[in-house]
Scaffold this active site. Sequence first.
Site: not given
Ligand code: DMJ
Length: 598
Positions: A198, A202, A337, A501
């Site tokens: 994170e 971020r 993902d 998404e």
């Molecule tokens: C975000 O922090 C990023 O896109 C991450 O890869 C997946 N989760 C969240 C958004 O849903």
Amino acid sequence: MLPLIKRVQTNYVIAILTALLVIYLVVTVLSTTAIYSGLAGSGGNSRICPQVSPDHPYVSTNPAALRWKEIPLRYPVSSLTHLPTDGPTQLSSIQAAPKPESEDSKRIRIVRRDAVKASFQRVWKMYRERAWMKDELEPISGGSNDRFGGWGATLVDSLDTLWIMRLDEEFKEAVNAAITIEFGNPDKIKPETISVFETTIRYLGGLLSAYDLAGCADKRLLDKAVELGNMLYVAFDTPLRAPIIDWNPHTAIKGELQEPHENDNNLACLGSLTMEFTRLSQLTGDMRYYDAIQRVSDLLRDRQSKTKLPGMWPQFYVRKTMDFSQGTSFSLGGNSDSTYEYLLKMYVLLGGAGTPAKQYLEMYQQVIKTASEHLFFRPRAPGNPDILVSGRSVTDENNKPTLTPEGEHLTCFVGGMVALGGQVLRDPAHVEMGRKLTEGCAWAYQISPTGIVSETYGLIPCANPSSCEWDESFWNETQSPPPLPKGVTKSGDRSYSLRPEAIESVFYMYRITGDPKYQDMGWKMFQAIDKHTRTEYGNARLADVYREDGPKDNVMESFWLAETLKYFYLLFSEQDLISLDDFVFSTEAHPFRISKPE
Ligand code: DMJ
């Protein structure tokens, strides 16, 4: 005579001072103009990025950056992997050629774009007033919290959205605040541990893209990114050089032995540091960051064909030995993902250059081959829409994979990724596959009573995707009554966390095809989300998207401003604003500039 000389001297001094003042003002105005010139065209064209190389790296003057760099490592590397030295290649073009726009369409587009911007501005004002430099604004209570290290996650994550929306004064103010964050000071880190994943996506991504978009004009942003990069680099100090994700910086800074716990084994967190670390090496010439992630990527490459579903990695692995051969659950969604997302995007970020870029592309191609055979399915739905959904595959004791026909909001990025891959690989069949996946998520939005899809939901897969008729009487006999929409068998997790998404894929499809139907699709999504999530102080997570009057949770993740509203805004903007031919988006929607041939 003397007074005359004195006068001449005084005039001379005044002239020099005036000249210096003029030079200072010109430089200040020029650099401010460079930083805040707005994004006419593809964005930040007046670039003054330092020319860097491993022999002439960027030298940060920030003492906090040195603090983490000087920590003695227990498992240092003997040599550094360098970024490819072959120049970038000419990648195939991604975006459709812009089509002429009627006055009427333009008017509608701008009304929509401005509505998105107004929504962002409303929340930003609240964040500024009530949660400034806190990680998150709480949208129901109007309070704040620090769940991401306490460095102002929303502030840093939103920097580039401020830039893109041309909120210049707000951007300037936010940058001035961001550069005061002390990543180098462990006493300022609130929780005992932080998520390396994170923090990377971020904060590091946020700082790098703000620096990139502003034409590399504000070195303070790069210095801050280096400070953070140096801190995160220490998390890789393990025997196999795989990063600890749930990481304790307090232990690390004391030079104590760092040991990951057994459950520190999430695939998404492991493989999703590549773009940010690569961009940091590209911008600084310091190869340590790229070396760190390339070792992880090599490890994944070596294990890609040795799993229970060859071509993909399980969602969880054995941390101690980095063993991927045991896990039985495979998905492109939660816990996996962005590791998949970054394979293709690394190829693009590296400008297709050299063996490493090829390596990432090959890894991506294997993933898509496996996923299209075992994960993608056509759901049975009223009206028989020609759509796909990315589910989950679970292997049994004989390694036989079985599809779990479950949709998930987190997999909704897959449509955009596959369509992007179609353009990169010049394969229209992949663009079409991306279309079906994107429209699979849009369909799930449309059939929900709130117009928003839930975090997870069960579906009925078609045995034969080319002939899949909806059977209303069978549905009535076998399925549970409303409020679940027709076609949805179970609701799973019924929440919606303001995730991006679905709109992300709609944005990709729009930029790739130029088809305005995606703008209409996105507008419906925006209206539904705005209507149902709006609170007095911001926008809140919905606890149940299948109830119009369902409860809300006091949570507004930073990706609402960093990703979701950014993709909505870009969908209704001029197509050359952050063109996909010039930028590649990180998983947190931070655009990084693509290397191009000279
Ligand atoms: C975000 O922090 C990023 O896109 C991450 O890869 C997946 N989760 C969240 C958004 O849903």
